[in-house]
Design a protein around this motif. Structure first.
Motif, PDB file in Angstrom:
ATOM      1  N   GLY A 192      39.378  39.745  42.726  1.00 39.79           N
ATOM      2  CA  GLY A 192      38.414  40.629  43.355  1.00 39.79           C
ATOM      3  C   GLY A 192      38.512  40.611  44.867  1.00 39.79           C
ATOM      4  O   GLY A 192      39.343  39.930  45.444  1.00 39.79           O
ATOM      5  N   PRO A 193      37.677  41.390  45.530  1.00 39.36           N
ATOM      6  CA  PRO A 193      36.619  42.187  44.907  1.00 39.36           C
ATOM      7  C   PRO A 193      37.073  43.560  44.401  1.00 39.36           C
ATOM      8  O   PRO A 193      36.331  44.218  43.696  1.00 39.36           O
ATOM      9  N   ASN A 194      38.291  44.008  44.797  1.00 40.67           N
ATOM     10  CA  ASN A 194      38.755  45.340  44.385  1.00 40.67           C
ATOM     11  C   ASN A 194      40.036  45.313  43.572  1.00 40.67           C
ATOM     12  O   ASN A 194      40.594  46.373  43.269  1.00 40.67           O
ATOM     13  N   SER A 195      40.533  44.145  43.227  1.00 39.81           N
ATOM     14  CA  SER A 195      41.723  44.013  42.388  1.00 39.81           C
ATOM     15  C   SER A 195      41.576  42.754  41.544  1.00 39.81           C
ATOM     16  O   SER A 195      41.055  41.739  42.018  1.00 39.81           O
ATOM     17  N   TRP A 196      42.064  42.844  40.298  1.00 39.65           N
ATOM     18  CA  TRP A 196      41.844  41.763  39.336  1.00 39.65           C
ATOM     19  C   TRP A 196      43.055  41.576  38.435  1.00 39.65           C
ATOM     20  O   TRP A 196      43.849  42.485  38.270  1.00 39.65           O
ATOM     21  N   ASP A 197      43.120  40.371  37.847  1.00 44.14           N
ATOM     22  CA  ASP A 197      43.893  40.228  36.620  1.00 44.14           C
ATOM     23  C   ASP A 197      42.875  40.021  35.501  1.00 44.14           C
ATOM     24  O   ASP A 197      41.656  39.980  35.760  1.00 44.14           O
ATOM     25  N   CYS A 198      43.314  39.946  34.255  1.00 44.83           N
ATOM     26  CA  CYS A 198      42.359  39.972  33.130  1.00 44.83           C
ATOM     27  C   CYS A 198      41.365  38.805  33.161  1.00 44.83           C
ATOM     28  O   CYS A 198      40.145  38.997  33.032  1.00 44.83           O
ATOM     29  N   SER A 199      41.863  37.585  33.355  1.00 42.32           N
ATOM     30  CA  SER A 199      40.964  36.425  33.331  1.00 42.32           C
ATOM     31  C   SER A 199      40.129  36.327  34.605  1.00 42.32           C
ATOM     32  O   SER A 199      39.000  35.808  34.576  1.00 42.32           O
ATOM     33  N   GLY A 200      40.671  36.862  35.729  1.00 47.62           N
ATOM     34  CA  GLY A 200      39.887  36.860  36.962  1.00 47.62           C
ATOM     35  C   GLY A 200      38.660  37.752  36.837  1.00 47.62           C
ATOM     36  O   GLY A 200      37.577  37.413  37.348  1.00 47.62           O
ATOM     37  N   LEU A 201      38.792  38.905  36.172  1.00 50.81           N
ATOM     38  CA  LEU A 201      37.654  39.798  35.957  1.00 50.81           C
ATOM     39  C   LEU A 201      36.614  39.147  35.041  1.00 50.81           C
ATOM     40  O   LEU A 201      35.398  39.198  35.330  1.00 50.81           O
ATOM     41  N   VAL A 202      37.041  38.516  33.949  1.00 49.99           N
ATOM     42  CA  VAL A 202      36.110  37.866  33.016  1.00 49.99           C
ATOM     43  C   VAL A 202      35.366  36.736  33.714  1.00 49.99           C
ATOM     44  O   VAL A 202      34.136  36.582  33.590  1.00 49.99           O
ATOM     45  N   GLN A 203      36.082  35.926  34.495  1.00 50.97           N
ATOM     46  CA  GLN A 203      35.449  34.810  35.203  1.00 50.97           C
ATOM     47  C   GLN A 203      34.395  35.314  36.184  1.00 50.97           C
ATOM     48  O   GLN A 203      33.278  34.769  36.259  1.00 50.97           O
TER      49      GLN A 203
END
Length: 287
Positions: free
Chosen positions: A194-205
């Motif tokens: 974040g805050p404007n780009s993610w990977d899958c586990s980074g978004l869930v966390q």
């Protein structure tokens, strides 16, 4: 052999009567001439001069011949000059035609390039405007989520009863679902948190952090962070995973209504999709 030898005759052949008379006449004439000359005395004879007239080329004819030759030479020079001029004119016409075609081609290419640049600039401007609008909307939603999450945590409320629709979710699950939905459209970047780009586990966390829950950073650990649940009894806020429990290669958040939100890949970014789009392997409930 005969005793009489043949002796060739040395006598001259007889001359014909006509030849003899001619000779006699000539001899007589000569003798007569000598006699006359002797009688005349010492007077010297005058030489006889004979003039032979030869045809001459008049000056007018010579001038005409010279003029004709000069005219012929001039005609030849004129023809040669005209040939050179015609060849030069043809070459110039070909060069001009080629230059015109090249100018037209360049003009068309420049026109197409200008149109493409204009279209690209308009598309980029539109995309930037949309991105600014989305960021502003997500910022507002995050502010609201943070406020509601703090209020919920201070009152000590817990998750509400299970529901299949995200519109009926409240408490911590609502905070997680709302945060996940607010990130739809963000870019996918490996290792992004974040805050404007993610990977899958980074978004869930990050989504669970809004509810005051700290999850492991990687998808393998998140797939075993709670209680395993069936895909037929999911609740909003559950973590979906792809691959085996403990060896998952991808995770997302179930938001209810048979849909999930996840940072999928660099091509799609963060998306909201039906579970039929990419059926998960299992799910885990943390709340």
């Amino acid at each position: 052999m005969s005793h009489t030898a043949h002796i060739p005759s040395h006598r001259k052949p007889r001359q014909s009567a006509s030849k003899s008379a001619l000779r006699a006449g000539v001899a007589g004439g000569v003798l007569s001439t000598i006699a006359v000359a002797g009688a005349a005395g010492p007077a010297q004879a005058e030489p006889v001069t004979q003039t032979i007239e030869m045809p001459t080329i008049t000056s007018g004819f010579s001038t005409a011949v010279a003029a004709s030759a000069q005219a012929t030479q001039q005609v030849a020079l004129d023809l040669e000059t005209q040939a050179h001029e015609d060849a030069a004119a043809e070459k110039a016409a070909k060069t001009a035609k080629k230059a015109h075609a090249e100018a037209v081609r360049k003009a068309e290419a420049e026109k197409k390039a200008e149109a493409a640049a204009k279209a690209k600039a308009e598309a980029e401007a539109k995309a930037q405007a949309e991105e600014r609008a989305q960021r502003a909307s997500r910022t507002a939603e995050r502010t609201t989520l943070s406020a509601s999450s703090g209020s919920s945590n201070s009152s000590g409320s817990s998750a509400s009863a299970p529901s299949s629709s995200s519109s009926n979710v409240s408490g911590s699950a609502a905070s997680i679902v709302a945060f996940a939905k607010a990130q739809v459209g963000d870019a996918y970047v490996p290792g992004g948190t974040g805050p404007n780009s993610w990977d899958c586990s980074g978004l869930v966390q990050a989504a669970y952090r809004t509810a005051g829950i700290d999850l492991p950073r990687v998808s393998q650990a998140q797939s075993t962070a709670g209680t395993q649940v069936s895909l037929n009894s999911l609740q909003p806020g559950d973590i979906l995973y792809w691959g085996g429990a403990g060896s998952a290669y991808h995770v997302a958040i179930y938001i209810g209504g048979g849909q999930f939100v996840g940072a999928q890949n660099s091509s799609t970014g963060t998306v909201q999709r039906s579970m039929d789009y990419d059926r998960p392997t299992g799910a885990v409930r943390v709340l």
